[in-house]
Design an enzyme around this catalytic site. Structure first.
Site, PDB file in Angstrom:
ATOM      1  N   ASP A 148       0.805  -1.221   0.000  1.00  0.00           N
ATOM      2  CA  ASP A 148       0.000   0.000   0.000  1.00  0.00           C
ATOM      3  C   ASP A 148       0.842   1.277   0.000  1.00  0.00           C
ATOM      4  O   ASP A 148       0.579   2.193  -0.774  1.00  0.00           O
ATOM      5  CB  ASP A 148      -0.939  -0.011   1.213  1.00  0.00           C
ATOM      6  CG  ASP A 148      -1.855   1.193   1.254  1.00  0.00           C
ATOM      7  OD1 ASP A 148      -2.971   1.123   0.703  1.00  0.00           O
ATOM      8  OD2 ASP A 148      -1.455   2.225   1.833  1.00  0.00           O
ATOM      9  N   VAL A 175      -5.037   2.801  -0.217  1.00  0.00           N
ATOM     10  CA  VAL A 175      -5.099   2.269  -1.573  1.00  0.00           C
ATOM     11  C   VAL A 175      -5.666   0.855  -1.558  1.00  0.00           C
ATOM     12  O   VAL A 175      -6.444   0.476  -2.445  1.00  0.00           O
ATOM     13  CB  VAL A 175      -3.713   2.298  -2.247  1.00  0.00           C
ATOM     14  CG1 VAL A 175      -3.760   1.622  -3.612  1.00  0.00           C
ATOM     15  CG2 VAL A 175      -3.235   3.747  -2.403  1.00  0.00           C
ATOM     16  N   ASP A 176      -5.315   0.070  -0.557  1.00  0.00           N
ATOM     17  CA  ASP A 176      -5.893  -1.273  -0.432  1.00  0.00           C
ATOM     18  C   ASP A 176      -7.404  -1.195  -0.282  1.00  0.00           C
ATOM     19  O   ASP A 176      -8.148  -1.951  -0.925  1.00  0.00           O
ATOM     20  CB  ASP A 176      -5.299  -2.000   0.772  1.00  0.00           C
ATOM     21  CG  ASP A 176      -3.942  -2.618   0.481  1.00  0.00           C
ATOM     22  OD1 ASP A 176      -3.761  -3.151  -0.620  1.00  0.00           O
ATOM     23  OD2 ASP A 176      -3.069  -2.558   1.353  1.00  0.00           O
ATOM     24  N   ILE A 177      -7.870  -0.322   0.581  1.00  0.00           N
ATOM     25  CA  ILE A 177      -9.309  -0.205   0.827  1.00  0.00           C
ATOM     26  C   ILE A 177     -10.036   0.275  -0.424  1.00  0.00           C
ATOM     27  O   ILE A 177     -11.067  -0.282  -0.829  1.00  0.00           O
ATOM     28  CB  ILE A 177      -9.574   0.757   1.999  1.00  0.00           C
ATOM     29  CG1 ILE A 177      -8.948   0.229   3.287  1.00  0.00           C
ATOM     30  CG2 ILE A 177     -11.070   0.984   2.178  1.00  0.00           C
ATOM     31  CD1 ILE A 177      -9.495  -1.093   3.759  1.00  0.00           C
ATOM     32  N   GLY A 180     -10.184  -2.452  -2.956  1.00  0.00           N
ATOM     33  CA  GLY A 180     -11.195  -3.428  -2.603  1.00  0.00           C
ATOM     34  C   GLY A 180     -12.587  -2.972  -2.991  1.00  0.00           C
ATOM     35  O   GLY A 180     -13.411  -3.783  -3.445  1.00  0.00           O
TER      36      GLY A 180
END
Length: 403
Positions: A148, A175-177, A180
């Site tokens: 991330d 960025v991960d969230i 997703g």
């Protein structure tokens, strides 16, 4: 009872860490059956991302991290070693009976095992296959690893965050969230297309792309003006004021996004004289002269306590809120009313607090949650139900390190 929104949809989740598991958790919350495939013995790397680790009913620490618990509820855990031929066969059997596959292995990795999109699509043309990787399946960086923070840096997110003297990453793995969220939307779109045409499709999603897309109006401001956005700390780019201010005792965040709200703020503050200054009379003028007005506003805000300002500004209809620490967040009456904190009963951990899904569907509401699964908790049930593996064969597979 579980949500009925995605009832009948089966997701084979080959992803690890955060972005992929977060996407599949969203689908699970909405009623999809999510089968999480993990490595025998160790499982998803996220299980070890601690401390903190959850404690069991006796108060003793376990090997299950809070990080893992954040994005794996409502799933079934199956352990399969895809490096073995029998393991690969089991995964292919599960894929044949699934609607969706989600994976986040480095580009090209699963093709070596016959678990890539083309291989699985040959056996299940209706399959929706999502690859969620750092840089996507094509381009000069396609085979690079990444996390991330790397994508916050490369996408420009860090360049617009922090104070003028220093770029700064967003505290959470943003960025991960975001990726997703994009991933779950992409899957739903592909399922709709599948239901209309009868054909599945491949989805190539890159965390770097998602990070850049999240810049939204910041990127657009640059594309229109050619000017690189400056970092403004806790200040925004909308109307002025739009930032945090230190009151006499504690900080709050204040936004007066239009002229009506700014006039209401001036009335609440007893500073109607600011409206007579042409530099501050309109939204555009305040944005242009932000460096002149912000010190004035900071001096005004420092004269009263935060609670005094909150009561006064709310009474005048000015958007404002306290800068809460997490204990304050979960004690907030609005958060309590919206039931954003929920609990599930876990056989090992006891009562487990979880963040609730914020989606409120009238006809197909998000239902009761099941706790994040223990490693391999559902191996016998899933393989028996979907692949016909019986108890004797399961024992042999375990002895051979396949499951």
């Amino acid at each position: 009872m579980p949500s009925q929104a995605l009832s009948g949809i089966r997701v084979l989740d080959l992803s690890r860490i955060l972005a992929g598991p977060f996407a599949t958790q969203l689908l699970a919350d909405l009623g999809a059956e999510v089968i999480k495939v993990e490595r025998p013995g160790s499982g998803d790397d996220a299980r070890s991302y601690g401390p903190p680790f959850a404690t069991d009913r006796a108060g003793e620490p376990t090997r299950t991290s809070a990080f893992y618990l954040a994005c794996n509820r409502n799933k079934q855990s199956v352990t399969i070693n895809h490096a073995t031929e029998r393991g690969r066969k089991l995964i292919r059997e599960l894929a044949r009976k699934s609607d969706v596959v989600v994976e986040n292995f480095r580009a090209g990795t699963l093709a070596k095992y016959g678990l890539d999109h083309e291989s699985l699509r040959a056996e299940n043309p209706r399959l929706v296959y999502l690859s969620l990787t750092g840089f996507g399946q094509t381009g000069p960086y396609a085979e690079r690893p990444g996390y991330d923070g790397v994508f916050q840096a490369m996408s420009g997110m860090m360049s617009v965050s922090g104070h003028p003297e220093e770029p700064m990453k967003v505290g959470i793995s943003m960025v991960d969230i975001i990726s997703g969220l994009y991933a779950s939307t992409a899957v739903l779109s592909a399922l709709r297309h599948r239901d209309v045409t009868g054909q599945g499709q491949y989805i190539d999603l890159a965390l770097l792309d998602c990070g850049l897309a999240s810049l939204s109006h910041f990127a657009m401001n640059y594309l229109v003006s050619g000017e690189v956005p400056e970092r403004r700390g806790n200040g925004g780019y909308g109307g002025i004021p739009s930032q945090s201010f230190m009151c006499r005792d504690k900080p709050l965040f204040l936004v007066a996004g239009n002229d009506r709200q700014f006039a209401a703020f001036c009335a609440a503050a007893g500073r109607e004289d600011l409206l007579d200054d042409p530099r501050f009379a309109t939204t555009s003028a305040r944005i242009t002269h932000r460096k002149e007005i912000l010190p004035v506003l900071a001096e005004v805000m420092a004269q009263r306590t935060r609670d005094d300002w909150l009561e006064t500004l709310e009474r005048h209809g000015v958007p404002v809120g306290p800068v809460n620490e997490l204990p304050d967040v979960f004690a907030d009456p609005q958060i309590k009313h919206r039931e954003m904190l929920t609990e599930v009963a876990d056989p090992l951990l006891g009562t487990l607090p979880l963040l609730a899904n914020p989606i409120r569907l009238a006809a197909t509401p998000v239902g009761d949650h099941s706790p994040p699964p223990g490693l391999g908790e559902h191996t016998a049930d899933v393989l028996g139900r979907l692949t016909g593996v019986g108890a004797e064969e399961l024992t042999a597979l375990r002895a051979d390190g396949v499951v």
